[in-house]
Design a protein around this motif. Structure first.
Motif, PDB file in Angstrom:
ATOM      1  N   ARG C 158       0.803  -1.217   0.000  1.00 14.97           N
ATOM      2  CA  ARG C 158       0.000   0.000   0.000  1.00 14.97           C
ATOM      3  C   ARG C 158       0.837   1.268   0.000  1.00 14.97           C
ATOM      4  O   ARG C 158       0.462   2.271  -0.593  1.00 14.97           O
ATOM      5  CB  ARG C 158      -0.881   0.017   1.254  1.00 14.97           C
ATOM      6  CG  ARG C 158      -1.960  -1.043   1.269  1.00 14.97           C
ATOM      7  CD  ARG C 158      -2.626  -1.107   2.643  1.00 14.97           C
ATOM      8  NE  ARG C 158      -3.787  -1.972   2.623  1.00 14.97           N
ATOM      9  CZ  ARG C 158      -4.447  -2.350   3.725  1.00 14.97           C
ATOM     10  NH1 ARG C 158      -4.049  -1.926   4.910  1.00 14.97           N
ATOM     11  NH2 ARG C 158      -5.505  -3.138   3.622  1.00 14.97           N
ATOM     12  N   LEU C 159       1.941   1.227   0.723  1.00 17.85           N
ATOM     13  CA  LEU C 159       2.693   2.454   0.967  1.00 17.85           C
ATOM     14  C   LEU C 159       4.187   2.237   0.855  1.00 17.85           C
ATOM     15  O   LEU C 159       4.701   1.240   1.346  1.00 17.85           O
ATOM     16  CB  LEU C 159       2.428   2.961   2.391  1.00 17.85           C
ATOM     17  CG  LEU C 159       1.049   3.513   2.687  1.00 17.85           C
ATOM     18  CD1 LEU C 159       0.890   3.728   4.187  1.00 17.85           C
ATOM     19  CD2 LEU C 159       0.868   4.843   1.953  1.00 17.85           C
ATOM     20  N   GLN C 161       7.477   4.621   1.801  1.00 18.04           N
ATOM     21  CA  GLN C 161       8.022   5.887   2.317  1.00 18.04           C
ATOM     22  C   GLN C 161       9.539   5.776   2.219  1.00 18.04           C
ATOM     23  O   GLN C 161      10.146   4.931   2.882  1.00 18.04           O
ATOM     24  CB  GLN C 161       7.616   6.105   3.778  1.00 18.04           C
ATOM     25  CG  GLN C 161       6.117   6.092   4.060  1.00 18.04           C
ATOM     26  CD  GLN C 161       5.377   7.320   3.581  1.00 18.04           C
ATOM     27  OE1 GLN C 161       4.450   7.222   2.761  1.00 18.04           O
ATOM     28  NE2 GLN C 161       5.774   8.484   4.044  1.00 18.04           N
ATOM     29  N   ARG C 237       2.672   7.858  -7.103  1.00 12.03           N
ATOM     30  CA  ARG C 237       1.521   6.975  -7.301  1.00 12.03           C
ATOM     31  C   ARG C 237       1.981   5.763  -8.099  1.00 12.03           C
ATOM     32  O   ARG C 237       2.741   5.901  -9.056  1.00 12.03           O
ATOM     33  CB  ARG C 237       0.395   7.691  -8.052  1.00 12.03           C
ATOM     34  CG  ARG C 237      -0.329   8.738  -7.222  1.00 12.03           C
ATOM     35  CD  ARG C 237      -1.373   9.459  -8.060  1.00 12.03           C
ATOM     36  NE  ARG C 237      -2.165  10.385  -7.260  1.00 12.03           N
ATOM     37  CZ  ARG C 237      -2.960  11.328  -7.787  1.00 12.03           C
ATOM     38  NH1 ARG C 237      -3.056  11.468  -9.108  1.00 12.03           N
ATOM     39  NH2 ARG C 237      -3.642  12.133  -6.995  1.00 12.03           N
ATOM     40  N   GLY C 241      -2.486   1.253  -7.240  1.00 13.01           N
ATOM     41  CA  GLY C 241      -3.182   2.023  -6.214  1.00 13.01           C
ATOM     42  C   GLY C 241      -2.326   2.343  -5.005  1.00 13.01           C
ATOM     43  O   GLY C 241      -2.729   3.104  -4.130  1.00 13.01           O
ATOM     44  N   ALA C 242      -1.134   1.773  -4.944  1.00 16.35           N
ATOM     45  CA  ALA C 242      -0.239   2.104  -3.837  1.00 16.35           C
ATOM     46  C   ALA C 242       0.214   3.552  -3.980  1.00 16.35           C
ATOM     47  O   ALA C 242       0.208   4.126  -5.073  1.00 16.35           O
ATOM     48  CB  ALA C 242       0.960   1.160  -3.820  1.00 16.35           C
ATOM     49  N   LYS C 243       0.614   4.127  -2.851  1.00 16.28           N
ATOM     50  CA  LYS C 243       1.089   5.502  -2.838  1.00 16.28           C
ATOM     51  C   LYS C 243       2.451   5.573  -2.165  1.00 16.28           C
ATOM     52  O   LYS C 243       2.844   4.655  -1.422  1.00 16.28           O
ATOM     53  CB  LYS C 243       0.108   6.382  -2.050  1.00 16.28           C
ATOM     54  CG  LYS C 243      -1.288   6.498  -2.666  1.00 16.28           C
ATOM     55  CD  LYS C 243      -1.284   7.259  -3.961  1.00 16.28           C
ATOM     56  CE  LYS C 243      -2.655   7.301  -4.623  1.00 16.28           C
ATOM     57  NZ  LYS C 243      -3.575   8.217  -3.953  1.00 16.28           N
ATOM     58  N   GLY C 244       3.136   6.687  -2.374  1.00 16.25           N
ATOM     59  CA  GLY C 244       4.437   6.835  -1.746  1.00 16.25           C
ATOM     60  C   GLY C 244       4.830   8.270  -1.544  1.00 16.25           C
ATOM     61  O   GLY C 244       4.234   9.198  -2.107  1.00 16.25           O
ATOM     62  N   MET C 245       5.830   8.452  -0.709  1.00 14.34           N
ATOM     63  CA  MET C 245       6.469   9.751  -0.528  1.00 14.34           C
ATOM     64  C   MET C 245       7.961   9.533  -0.637  1.00 14.34           C
ATOM     65  O   MET C 245       8.486   8.540  -0.104  1.00 14.34           O
ATOM     66  CB  MET C 245       6.187  10.307   0.865  1.00 14.34           C
ATOM     67  CG  MET C 245       4.821  10.926   1.020  1.00 14.34           C
ATOM     68  SD  MET C 245       4.623  11.569   2.715  1.00 14.34           S
ATOM     69  CE  MET C 245       3.999  13.205   2.357  1.00 14.34           C
ATOM     70  N   ARG C 262      10.780   2.473   4.078  1.00  9.20           N
ATOM     71  CA  ARG C 262       9.702   1.791   4.798  1.00  9.20           C
ATOM     72  C   ARG C 262       8.649   1.374   3.786  1.00  9.20           C
ATOM     73  O   ARG C 262       8.257   2.164   2.938  1.00  9.20           O
ATOM     74  CB  ARG C 262       9.098   2.726   5.848  1.00  9.20           C
ATOM     75  CG  ARG C 262      10.106   3.085   6.931  1.00  9.20           C
ATOM     76  CD  ARG C 262       9.550   4.078   7.923  1.00  9.20           C
ATOM     77  NE  ARG C 262       9.436   5.410   7.366  1.00  9.20           N
ATOM     78  CZ  ARG C 262       9.003   6.472   8.047  1.00  9.20           C
ATOM     79  NH1 ARG C 262       8.615   6.338   9.309  1.00  9.20           N
ATOM     80  NH2 ARG C 262       8.958   7.655   7.484  1.00  9.20           N
ATOM     81  N   TYR C 264       4.921  -0.703   3.486  1.00  8.25           N
ATOM     82  CA  TYR C 264       3.796  -1.234   4.243  1.00  8.25           C
ATOM     83  C   TYR C 264       2.788  -1.895   3.321  1.00  8.25           C
ATOM     84  O   TYR C 264       2.429  -1.327   2.284  1.00  8.25           O
ATOM     85  CB  TYR C 264       3.100  -0.115   5.027  1.00  8.25           C
ATOM     86  CG  TYR C 264       4.033   0.601   5.963  1.00  8.25           C
ATOM     87  CD1 TYR C 264       4.492  -0.023   7.122  1.00  8.25           C
ATOM     88  CD2 TYR C 264       4.487   1.889   5.683  1.00  8.25           C
ATOM     89  CE1 TYR C 264       5.377   0.623   7.986  1.00  8.25           C
ATOM     90  CE2 TYR C 264       5.369   2.546   6.540  1.00  8.25           C
ATOM     91  CZ  TYR C 264       5.807   1.912   7.682  1.00  8.25           C
ATOM     92  OH  TYR C 264       6.685   2.541   8.531  1.00  8.25           O
ATOM     93  N   GLY C 265       2.363  -3.065   3.718  1.00 10.04           N
ATOM     94  CA  GLY C 265       1.343  -3.772   2.960  1.00 10.04           C
ATOM     95  C   GLY C 265       0.161  -4.124   3.845  1.00 10.04           C
ATOM     96  O   GLY C 265       0.129  -3.769   5.027  1.00 10.04           O
ATOM     97  N   SER C 266      -0.767  -4.832   3.270  1.00  9.97           N
ATOM     98  CA  SER C 266      -1.982  -5.174   4.012  1.00  9.97           C
ATOM     99  C   SER C 266      -1.700  -6.131   5.166  1.00  9.97           C
ATOM    100  O   SER C 266      -2.484  -6.218   6.103  1.00  9.97           O
ATOM    101  CB  SER C 266      -3.004  -5.794   3.055  1.00  9.97           C
ATOM    102  OG  SER C 266      -2.425  -6.901   2.379  1.00  9.97           O
ATOM    103  N   GLY C 269       4.779  -4.861   7.588  1.00  2.85           N
ATOM    104  CA  GLY C 269       5.582  -3.683   7.308  1.00  2.85           C
ATOM    105  C   GLY C 269       7.060  -3.966   7.485  1.00  2.85           C
ATOM    106  O   GLY C 269       7.453  -4.839   8.263  1.00  2.85           O
TER     107      GLY C 269
END
Lengths: 381, 381, 381, 381
Positions: C158-159, C161, C237, C241-245, C262, C264-266, C269
């Motif tokens: 999902r994420l 970072q 993006r 559908g995952a996002k990031g910074m 970092r 992170y998934g469902s 992490g």
């Protein structure tokens, strides 16, 4: 639920530990402070009482008078907190025990073996309970650690490494706190060994479930002119063959209040640090280290018995101290109602206090005899 | 600049420390491995040599033969690395010293005091240098720590707390590494004390600049059937009144290779952890703790002598080991050219090796005598 | 096993990354540096070559000449390392690819999209391989993280970072390293985004197994007079559908080389920090965080593919870099012998280089258009 | 000193934040809880009040009635704590403000801009004060950080990196806390952005002393069926050219309550982590990082204003929350006595609440418009 009524001996303006006891008593809403002999100086006693909202007629200057008066009142205190310097523990403790009032006493138990014995004698004949505030045992993850050891998560315990390092006495210091803690007449013959060494020893015993049978101790006073020890090196032997090391120091520059415990068994290891108390590292042999957190995943019954906030909301020293007051309240309420307390309630008591005195005496004896092994009295029985 | 030529005794296929020595020798481009008696098994010696690109005529099975042959060659090796199990150190070391070939020997010096004495005798009459790979001394921040202590940043040293904790021998283990390290015939009478305790003791001495005068040691073998110690508790006394504690363990579950050193003086404290070697915590008394970093702000001459990368690019075990090989190269090049080496060059040597043997013997003696104080020979002289 | 023969373009005296490549090439004993065009200045080229033990006839001043001569030699180099400033990548890379010599190029691929396209064209028609040293992908625990993500330990991602923070350009700086890295003519239009932002982006892609489809970037040059960005804020993006910074900075005071990832998934992490690279934190949802260690318990095949030392013996930046050289050696040896390389061998390549150029261009475009979303070319195809 | 009298709306059995407010109010002995409308369910309201020792005649079920009755009593409450779900803030807050009773309200200010405006209007015409419990601002080292920034220790602020990561909503969750926090009708249109994003934004503003002028936000609901955002990515722009990133997430597996702030200026950087709140890392550019500790060396006036214990005795979430209550008491006591409060007293107030609502609205607007920049209302005026 009615709050319990608390009195206090010592802890007037300028004291440290008295304020901590008061916050601890308030925090969970189980206690109201309603009486005190906060200072032997009358004016200071009144001023301190006034600060704390204690009614003038319950602001005593003499603890004997306080014990008598409170025992006689219908609304008398349920318990008294004794937070005087070590050499002033025995007299008020005994007075209140004799008056049938429960006692919550700061550690160590007393400044001398004689005082300790007198307290023990008073306790033996009193209907009241005696609690000793070895507050570090009340951290949630310390309770969890104890439970994990007891249920065998670590296998057979082999090693206990405990240390308590501070640096505030690295130089000669001339304040109220330092003055009595480095004065043998007020703190007892032990300095660092009594002030923080006993906390370390107690914590190690609490978590490991083991009492040492022998100690070999090398005590030093590094600061010129210091009359009590400011550094303590101890080797420990336990009855089951386990071994340990204990280091306590007040001259370890860079350490504020670094109480750290590590326990290793045949199947696992645990590590905990008081300055970061919301995590506990646990390693099952052959598996990655887990970081257990207060209120987090993997929490045990003992570790989550007093939940005030969810995981990630750090609790600290005061919350642990407050847990002792809440546990004491549980015990006292049960006593008042004639019921037995929750079996999980746990506050260090006279047994812990005597074990601490035994530990201090044995270390002083060993150190004065070139660090020869000295058997602990309690352990021998 | 010509690379120096290295030979190796031990370190054939399946060995651990031999591979480390080879990487260390290669890393800074100062050495070429050109000869070896990598195994006493002829086939294995050849196969290992072939793997490493050693010419067949310099792949020996006998180190005596190798010492003789290499000493006779015009292009003979400049130094030999001896990376055999402890009980096999003395014979090759002596052979090469007698042949006038510099020796880089793994620690501890030897398995027995007799072997150590024989090495010392050979070294005394050899033109060649003897280097001992107490590799942990070569971490940049350890060199910096030593310099900081020496120049007085910590004031007078009061305390040395050193520990070296592992867990790989927590259960009986049946592999090549464990086999010789827990066999008194091959590792010497000491197990953990020799294998890692000597590293800890050496590191403490290196940084503090002090040699212990007395030790009181309690050694244990926790794992059933183990014939050498796997846990070591030692109290230390230094000549100037400083005190110390040393803990070494191979059964501390959750510790991989946790060599940690803390040194405290009247004016400051230092803390370092081998597993996170690129930071060094330094606290001047009364000021916030500084985190010093390898190659970072506040670096000293000793700490930045071997810069391969900027700060924040972590170096580790192999780089520190490589620094020993580079320092040895500096010393040997100076010897070849008849010049004195850079005064800052530092590789542990026979003195360190003998101090380690002295430490092992004293600890074994103390432990067998109920942890009574035993004086260190070297310190008494 | 014969060592492979390496040449080098750039990396003469005073350079940083050239030295790193040389150590990396030496560390595992797979390469010998035998030729170089180390500087365009003839005297400096010769002196540098001499320092490094390169024979005079293979110390070139012109890389065209070097490519031709080495390709013609029977003992010519197997590969060349290109370690020049960014704007000098394309010409030598193309020259060696055309000569059929494998190329190991420092990142980013090039200073301009035109250069990158030219490299791609050359690579498409060359028999030689192109390797790009995104060295951070070669840390053992990064390889393990990638494997854990790929096999589903984290569930659906999902994420992401990712951040890469330094502080060395917090003030105007006037040294060799700063000079070319802040000169658009030599580093390319991107400053921080190219120098370290591409590393961060590459690392995130490598571990997550995902390429971003869109970026929104806000770039700044905080230091007065700076002509390229020194701070980069990017929203990411991904197609699923995952996002990031992504944050990259050269002006974040207190950060040396703080590349942190970092993911992170469902179901879990992962967290990793380049400055403490031997641990990887993994949390399965609802369970305590595990600290995975290099070579320690819970290690995966990818994480333990290049074991030089046991757990607890920290490896660092140079070892990871060396792994790239060893993996390149595996690929090249397979090519030489006509076999396919070990399927687990992995060195970033042209695809990664072009993705990085795409990322830089998209971020520059977005930032110049008020941080509007810009699609990544590669992702669109 | 008389304790102040506190009432509470919400916080009945089963609630989380109500219990926190009560501990916070008790901890420093400044408040007594004497009245409450703890639940809209009458039986639950009575039972909760009884648990808490509230007299039956002050156990209300309707907060309108409570406001009227308490305002009419001679011994009426000094302040009311409003600890209901967000959508239930406005009505009681307005009722008590109209009754002239000070309000201590949990964050965020309200669930909708309309509610927020109504509160603002009520506050404008009330004699009573409005306090908002952005409790994280009250950590001692956060106050110290703010003071350090304000006095220029960091130079000109360039960067603010703030994040607030949790994982408790990583999967669909069906408990009381999750229910209202993920229901737009009760929490407001924002989920994560309102629940924790506002804390992060407020903390960054508090320490940096800067309000953002523009945000670009990308909000997501990763968990299937979730009707509000559970992950928030925001780019920030400040008026002086400074930039920032804000990340808030309730699906970042492995994070419990990880609020972290980093601020970087031209001359220094600061880093703080709520889960380890007793340390603050400060790096002056070009010097080693200092670890500042609560009550330790280098403490500032703001950092040591509320000292309960010496350094090394960890304080946590509850103590910080208690500081807000103690500061509110200072302000209210001053108001009662007609004096101006201690200038150093600081509790977040309506301004902070409106800034938070502005931030939520701007992020929702930006996110629904493909993360375009949206100006903050407050910042524009």
């Amino acid at each position: 639920m009615q709050r319990l009524k608390l009195g206090m001996v010592g802890g007037g303006q300028g004291a440290f530990i008295g304020g901590v006891h008061r916050i601890a008593a308030r925090l969970d809403g189980q206690w109201d402070l309603v009486a005190g002999a906060l200072s032997s100086d009358s004016a200071r006693a009144q001023a301190s009482a006034n600060d704390l909202g204690i009614a003038p007629d319950r602001a005593y200057t003499d603890f004997h008078e306080m014990a008598k008066a409170e025992a006689a009142r219908a609304d008398g205190i349920d318990a008294v907190a004794v937070v005087t310097p070590n050499h002033m523990h025995a007299a008020p403790v005994i007075a209140f025990l004799k008056a049938g009032i429960h006692v919550i006493c700061d550690k160590p138990l007393a400044a001398t073996p004689e005082d300790a014995a007198a307290i023990a004698q008073a306790a033996a004949t009193s209907s009241a309970q005696f609690f000793l505030t070895h507050n570090y045992t009340a951290y949630p993850l310390i309770r969890q650690a104890r439970e994990m050891v007891a249920r065998g998560d670590l296998g057979d315990i082999r090693l206990v490494q405990v240390e308590y390092a501070q640096d505030w006495l690295s130089e000669p210091l001339d304040n109220k706190q330092a003055a009595w803690r480095t004065d043998p007449a007020r703190s007892g013959a032990g300095g660092c060994i009594g002030d923080i060494g006993t906390h370390a020893y107690n914590l190690a015993s609490y978590v490991s479930g083991m009492a040492a049978t022998q100690v070999a101790a090398d005590l030093d006073a590094f600061v010129e002119g210091r009359r009590v020890d400011d550094n303590v090196h101890v080797l420990l032997r336990y009855g089951n063959g386990a071994k340990g090391m204990l280091w306590a120091s007040q001259v370890a520059v860079g350490n504020e209040n670094a109480l750290r415990l590590r326990v290793y068994g045949s199947q696992g290891g645990l590590e905990w640090d008081q300055e970061v108390p919301n995590t506990l590292r646990f390693t099952p042999f052959g598996a990655p280290t887990r970081t257990l957190t207060r209120a987090g995943a993997g929490g045990t019954a003992a570790g989550t018995r007093h939940l005030r906030t969810p995981a990630g909301h750090p609790e600290g020293y005061l919350e642990a101290f407050a847990t002792l007051y809440s546990e004491a309240a549980i015990v006292i309420r049960a006593a008042k109602s004639g019921q037995s307390p929750d079996a999980q309630a746990h506050v260090p008591d006279l047994t812990d206090g005597l074990a601490g005195m035994d530990f201090i005496a044995a270390c002083l004896s060993s150190s004065s005899n070139d660090a020869r092994w000295v058997s602990l009295t309690g352990a021998a029985t």
